[in-house]
Design a protein around this motif. Structure first.
Motif, mmCIF file in Angstrom:
data_model
loop_
_atom_site.group_PDB
_atom_site.id
_atom_site.type_symbol
_atom_site.label_atom_id
_atom_site.label_comp_id
_atom_site.label_asym_id
_atom_site.label_seq_id
_atom_site.Cartn_x
_atom_site.Cartn_y
_atom_site.Cartn_z
ATOM 1 N N VAL A 158 0.960 -1.160 0.157
ATOM 2 C CA VAL A 158 0.136 0.170 0.093
ATOM 3 C C VAL A 158 0.839 1.226 -0.021
ATOM 4 O O VAL A 158 1.625 1.473 0.977
ATOM 5 C CB VAL A 158 -0.931 -0.236 1.199
ATOM 6 C CG1 VAL A 158 -1.916 1.148 1.073
ATOM 7 C CG2 VAL A 158 -1.628 -1.268 1.280
ATOM 8 N N ASP A 159 0.792 1.953 -0.992
ATOM 9 C CA ASP A 159 1.730 3.246 -1.023
ATOM 10 C C ASP A 159 0.623 4.264 -0.780
ATOM 11 O O ASP A 159 -0.362 4.715 -1.303
ATOM 12 C CB ASP A 159 1.866 3.317 -2.739
ATOM 13 C CG ASP A 159 2.873 4.702 -3.108
ATOM 14 O OD1 ASP A 159 2.271 5.688 -2.585
ATOM 15 O OD2 ASP A 159 3.507 4.561 -4.062
ATOM 16 N N PHE A 160 1.122 4.867 0.237
ATOM 17 C CA PHE A 160 0.254 6.134 0.974
ATOM 18 C C PHE A 160 1.134 7.233 1.590
ATOM 19 O O PHE A 160 2.059 7.101 1.838
ATOM 20 C CB PHE A 160 -1.054 5.398 1.899
ATOM 21 C CG PHE A 160 -0.415 5.012 3.180
ATOM 22 C CD1 PHE A 160 0.277 3.804 3.201
ATOM 23 C CD2 PHE A 160 -0.576 5.688 4.511
ATOM 24 C CE1 PHE A 160 0.690 3.536 4.681
ATOM 25 C CE2 PHE A 160 -0.237 5.458 5.605
ATOM 26 C CZ PHE A 160 0.553 4.089 5.533
ATOM 27 N N SER A 161 0.412 8.223 1.795
ATOM 28 C CA SER A 161 0.966 9.554 2.604
ATOM 29 C C SER A 161 1.822 10.099 1.581
ATOM 30 O O SER A 161 1.555 11.214 1.014
ATOM 31 C CB SER A 161 1.536 9.101 3.800
ATOM 32 O OG SER A 161 2.025 10.255 4.559
ATOM 33 N N SER A 162 2.955 9.387 1.261
ATOM 34 C CA SER A 162 3.886 10.128 0.382
ATOM 35 C C SER A 162 3.756 11.582 -0.028
ATOM 36 O O SER A 162 3.816 12.021 -1.110
ATOM 37 C CB SER A 162 3.444 9.539 -0.890
ATOM 38 O OG SER A 162 3.470 7.899 -0.681
ATOM 39 N N PRO A 163 4.412 12.250 1.043
ATOM 40 C CA PRO A 163 4.591 13.648 0.800
ATOM 41 C C PRO A 163 6.231 13.988 0.267
ATOM 42 O O PRO A 163 6.694 12.921 -0.215
ATOM 43 C CB PRO A 163 4.745 14.242 2.253
ATOM 44 C CG PRO A 163 5.051 13.244 3.094
ATOM 45 C CD PRO A 163 4.729 11.956 2.241
ATOM 46 N N THR A 206 12.280 11.175 -14.634
ATOM 47 C CA THR A 206 11.043 12.019 -14.120
ATOM 48 C C THR A 206 10.252 11.223 -13.232
ATOM 49 O O THR A 206 10.742 9.910 -12.833
ATOM 50 C CB THR A 206 10.152 12.149 -15.159
ATOM 51 O OG1 THR A 206 9.511 11.118 -15.647
ATOM 52 C CG2 THR A 206 10.745 12.837 -16.621
ATOM 53 N N TYR A 207 9.075 11.487 -12.739
ATOM 54 C CA TYR A 207 8.158 11.086 -11.951
ATOM 55 C C TYR A 207 7.688 9.855 -12.563
ATOM 56 O O TYR A 207 7.479 8.699 -11.967
ATOM 57 C CB TYR A 207 7.043 12.131 -11.763
ATOM 58 C CG TYR A 207 5.982 11.627 -10.718
ATOM 59 C CD1 TYR A 207 6.366 11.356 -9.437
ATOM 60 C CD2 TYR A 207 4.474 11.986 -10.817
ATOM 61 C CE1 TYR A 207 5.540 10.892 -8.405
ATOM 62 C CE2 TYR A 207 3.783 11.619 -9.914
ATOM 63 C CZ TYR A 207 3.936 11.069 -8.590
ATOM 64 O OH TYR A 207 3.127 10.669 -7.774
ATOM 65 N N ASP A 208 7.691 9.675 -13.889
ATOM 66 C CA ASP A 208 6.992 8.697 -14.697
ATOM 67 C C ASP A 208 8.241 7.447 -14.410
ATOM 68 O O ASP A 208 7.832 6.336 -14.073
ATOM 69 C CB ASP A 208 6.981 8.882 -16.112
ATOM 70 C CG ASP A 208 5.828 9.795 -16.299
ATOM 71 O OD1 ASP A 208 4.815 9.942 -15.411
ATOM 72 O OD2 ASP A 208 5.795 10.612 -17.433
ATOM 73 N N MET A 260 -4.806 9.722 -14.101
ATOM 74 C CA MET A 260 -4.093 9.271 -15.659
ATOM 75 C C MET A 260 -2.737 9.074 -15.423
ATOM 76 O O MET A 260 -2.326 8.129 -16.121
ATOM 77 C CB MET A 260 -4.309 10.887 -16.448
ATOM 78 C CG MET A 260 -4.137 10.414 -17.924
ATOM 79 S SD MET A 260 -4.667 11.799 -18.789
ATOM 80 C CE MET A 260 -3.050 12.734 -18.732
ATOM 81 N N HIS A 261 -1.757 9.563 -14.683
ATOM 82 C CA HIS A 261 -0.521 9.238 -14.387
ATOM 83 C C HIS A 261 -0.420 7.765 -13.919
ATOM 84 O O HIS A 261 0.224 6.873 -14.668
ATOM 85 C CB HIS A 261 0.487 10.158 -13.515
ATOM 86 C CG HIS A 261 1.361 9.729 -12.972
ATOM 87 N ND1 HIS A 261 2.636 9.548 -13.786
ATOM 88 C CD2 HIS A 261 1.771 8.752 -11.787
ATOM 89 C CE1 HIS A 261 3.563 8.939 -12.652
ATOM 90 N NE2 HIS A 261 3.009 8.638 -11.841
ATOM 91 N N LEU A 262 -1.134 7.268 -13.051
ATOM 92 C CA LEU A 262 -1.297 6.117 -12.391
ATOM 93 C C LEU A 262 -1.595 4.953 -13.580
ATOM 94 O O LEU A 262 -1.036 3.912 -13.904
ATOM 95 C CB LEU A 262 -1.808 5.983 -11.074
ATOM 96 C CG LEU A 262 -1.214 6.649 -10.162
ATOM 97 C CD1 LEU A 262 -1.965 6.886 -8.708
ATOM 98 C CD2 LEU A 262 -0.018 5.809 -9.744
ATOM 99 N N GLU A 263 -3.056 5.425 -14.261
ATOM 100 C CA GLU A 263 -3.557 4.436 -14.934
ATOM 101 C C GLU A 263 -2.515 4.287 -16.392
ATOM 102 O O GLU A 263 -2.383 3.192 -16.833
ATOM 103 C CB GLU A 263 -4.911 4.889 -15.586
ATOM 104 C CG GLU A 263 -5.940 5.087 -14.887
ATOM 105 C CD GLU A 263 -6.230 3.738 -13.964
ATOM 106 O OE1 GLU A 263 -5.966 2.478 -14.503
ATOM 107 O OE2 GLU A 263 -6.728 3.659 -12.841
HETATM 108 N N1 ARG Z 1 4.739 12.541 -3.810
HETATM 109 C C1 ARG Z 1 3.419 12.520 -4.782
HETATM 110 C C2 ARG Z 1 2.763 13.675 -4.465
HETATM 111 O O1 ARG Z 1 2.797 14.646 -3.323
HETATM 112 C C3 ARG Z 1 2.499 11.344 -4.295
HETATM 113 C C4 ARG Z 1 3.233 9.993 -4.682
HETATM 114 C C5 ARG Z 1 2.099 8.951 -4.793
HETATM 115 N N2 ARG Z 1 2.737 7.749 -5.073
HETATM 116 C C6 ARG Z 1 3.211 7.259 -6.324
HETATM 117 N N3 ARG Z 1 3.795 5.973 -6.366
HETATM 118 N N4 ARG Z 1 3.357 8.140 -7.356
HETATM 119 O O2 ARG Z 1 2.006 14.022 -5.156
#
Ligand code: ARG
Length: 608
Positions: free
Chosen positions: A145-150, A332-334, A363-366
């Motif tokens: 589970v990927d969550f919070s992720s600041p 990148t984030y991708d 959209m990014h995740l899909e």
């Molecule tokens: N750090 C990203 C944000 O604040 C969220 C990350 C979510 N998880 C992921 N695997 N993209 O928007």
């Protein structure tokens, strides 16, 4: 249609080995057998069992007779649904769960449950516990589970708070049914923003290698560096050099990067500690070497296309390509999400990947998921990979949640305000006069954090939700305050009567449990519904369904308690009769409520 597919996968995914107390599962099995015996040709018609919509319709309904009649009519055998219902009932095996059935309206079957069986089940919960009797047993699987992720250096905001609260609750739910859960904090700790942060650090604190710089207010530090980055070309160039050096693991630059990450981590941890959140940090930087391997794989397998100097990948069914390598050679984030999904599937060997991220990133995740399927990294009939999205947090003015001066609300300030307000509420009720300072503090915290979590979890997560302390601290309605009060009061009934849980167990063991009054029966049925609620939430990951159940249980208890004496007292207030059967219902209600609070991540109180 897309929703149906997700649904089907979900049902298949959570492999139920034992439905335990599920009434719907039992009724479904009974009616499925009867339907098969009466109409073998209608094997494809789904069995639809729902709760009765009105009390005089019994307790549950079987609604598939109409669909069976339709199928038969289409096959040239004209018939009417009432006859179909009758014929199915003729084949229904007798069961101790069902008292009687009747055909109603156009062909519904009303099902009345057997009171003695319901009472016996509740008695079992009292003796063996909620988990043993009511929790479905599912094949244990591994979930990430990927969550919070600041993001490092940027303050954690209310969006991250939603992800934190919902993600933690989903983990708790899966852990509750014994999944092996890996809780991942996918922190944004890599990328171009570090160039400017490090360049600024070098400039402001040239001694950073030997002395720890005072960068407690990282957000201000971030703003300063961003300003310089936007205004000063020389600074900008230096920032870019820093990124290149960081990606090449230059020792001094890595040290600066670490300093900044450590500072951020302290802030995040303070928030997690206050909210009882456990999560393993595994930020984007973790995937640095894996990103290289992914780029290599994609290149060799011919999945990358060049466009304006960038390397991109188109994924099936997705209009926007992923940028895997930027024109300056950076990732990148991708890229990090591609490396992360592969790591979770291959190295962690997870069966279920859950990303708790705002719907804005859908959209990014899909696209990441589609790419992973194109690359055959997973087979979506065997593994479940899903985005658990959520809407925005809005202020009471229905606009984006901001402070009066228009800044983003700092989570620390938000939690502090919750504490101030919950203390005020307790004082208003003069609870400070009857509690010890420790008890008062425990209550203040449980209420403040509990109400913030509950307000979030009790709303349908896919929608935006309005953050209002006034609303969440109300002690009426579907709020944590109301529920926590209710819970504390129910627990106190047996305590005040000085009856121990062993005595109650013994009562059930020797005398069994008797249920007569309609309000007792309604409460007993609601208690047993916990099984079906958990099954349904495991499928939907919609935590508000659990909140609705909890609220229904509390209000049903309230009705029971105002209609049925549990402890009878004389004029002097001395206990004359204790109704043990009813006291069992009280304790079991509290036990189920405690399980719900546990899954929601809300601390309960002995005194309030
Ligand atoms: N750090 C990203 C944000 O604040 C969220 C990350 C979510 N998880 C992921 N695997 N993209 O928007």
């Amino acid at each position: 249609a897309k929703k149906d597919v997700a649904k089907k996968q979900a049902v298949k995914y959570v492999q139920v080995e034992d439905y335990a107390g599920s009434i719907i599962a039992k009724l479904t099995a009974l009616f499925a057998a009867a339907m098969k015996a009466a109409y073998p040709v209608a094997a494809d018609v789904g069995i639809l069992i729902t709760e009765a919509t009105r009390a005089n319709f019994g307790d549950y309904q079987f609604n598939s007779a109409m669909a069976v009649a339709n199928t038969l009519t289409k096959a040239g055998q004209k018939t009417n649904p009432r006859d179909v219902a009758q014929n199915i009932l003729a084949k229904l095996e007798p069961s101790d769960l069902i008292e009687k059935t009747e055909v109603a309206g156009p062909g519904f079957v009303n099902i009345f449950l057997n009171r003695a069986t319901i009472a016996k089940r509740v008695g079992q919960v009292c003796m063996e516990g909620v988990k043993a009797v009511l929790l479905p047993r599912v094949a244990s699987r591994r979930a990430v589970v990927d969550f919070s992720s600041p993001n490092v250096a940027k303050e954690m905001h209310v969006g991250h708070l939603r992800s934190t609260i919902i993600g933690d609750s989903i983990c708790r739910l899966l852990e509750h049914v014994h999944f092996d859960v890996l809780r991942i904090n996918h922190i944004g700790d890599w990328g171009t923003q570090f160039g400017m942060l490090i360049a600024h650090l070098q400039e402001r604190f040239p001694n950073f290698l030997t002395e720890t710089p005072p960068i407690g207010d990282l957000q201000a530090f971030y703003k300063e560096s961003k300003k310089r980055f936007d205004e000063d070309e020389k600074f900008k160039a230096r920032a870019y050099q820093c990124v290149v050096k960081l990606q090449a693991f230059d020792a001094d630059i890595v040290k600066a990067w670490k300093l900044i990450c450590d500072e951020s981590r302290k802030d995040f941890e303070r928030i997690y500690e206050r909210l009882d959140i456990k999560v393993t940090e595994r930020g984007e930087s973790f995937y640095q070497s894996r990103m290289g391997a992914v780029i290599k794989e994609l290149t060799e397998r011919g999945f990358l296309k060049e466009e304006d100097g960038r390397k991109i990948m188109f994924a099936t069914g997705q209009s926007v390509p992923l940028t895997v390598v930027k024109s300056d050679g950076g990732n990148t984030y991708d890229t990090s999400d591609l490396a992360a999904i592969k790591q979770r599937l291959n190295e962690e060997k997870a069966d279920w990947l859950i990303y708790v991220v705002d719907v804005g990133q859908s959209m990014h995740l899909e696209t990441i998921y589609a790419a992973a399927r194109d690359l055959s990294w997973y087979d979506d009939t065997k593994k479940r990979v899903e985005h658990v999205g959520f809407g925005l947090v809005l202020g009471e003015d229905k606009k984006k949640f901001k402070t009066r001066s228009g800044d983003t609300v700092r989570l620390t300030d938000l939690l502090n305000e919750g504490l101030t307000r919950s203390l005020a509420k307790l004082k208003e009720k003069e609870r400070d006069k009857v509690m010890t300072p420790e008890e008062l503090k425990a209550a203040q915290e449980a209420i403040a954090y509990g109400c913030i979590k509950y307000a979030d979890l009790s709303h349908n997560r896919t929608q935006d939700y309005v953050f209002s302390f006034d609303r969440m601290l109300d002690d009426r309605g579907n709020t944590a305050v109301y529920l926590l009060y209710a819970y504390t009061r129910i627990r106190s009934i047996a305590r005040v009567a000085e009856v121990s849980s062993d005595q109650l167990k013994n009562h059930v063991k020797t005398k069994g449990l008797t249920i007569d009054h309609p309000a007792e029966f309604k409460l007993a049925k609601t208690i047993l519904k916990f099984s079906d609620c958990i099954l349904s939430v495991l499928d939907s990951l919609m935590m508000h369904q659990l909140c609705e159940y909890l609220y229904e249980l509390a209000t049903t208890f309230h009705d029971f308690y105002s209609e049925c004496y549990v402890i009878e007292k004389d004029k002097e207030g001395k206990t004359v009769t204790i109704r043990y059967d009813r006291l069992v219902l009280c304790e079991v209600t509290a036990d189920v409520m405690a399980d719900c609070f546990n899954v929601l991540g809300i601390r309960t109180l002995e005194k309030m």
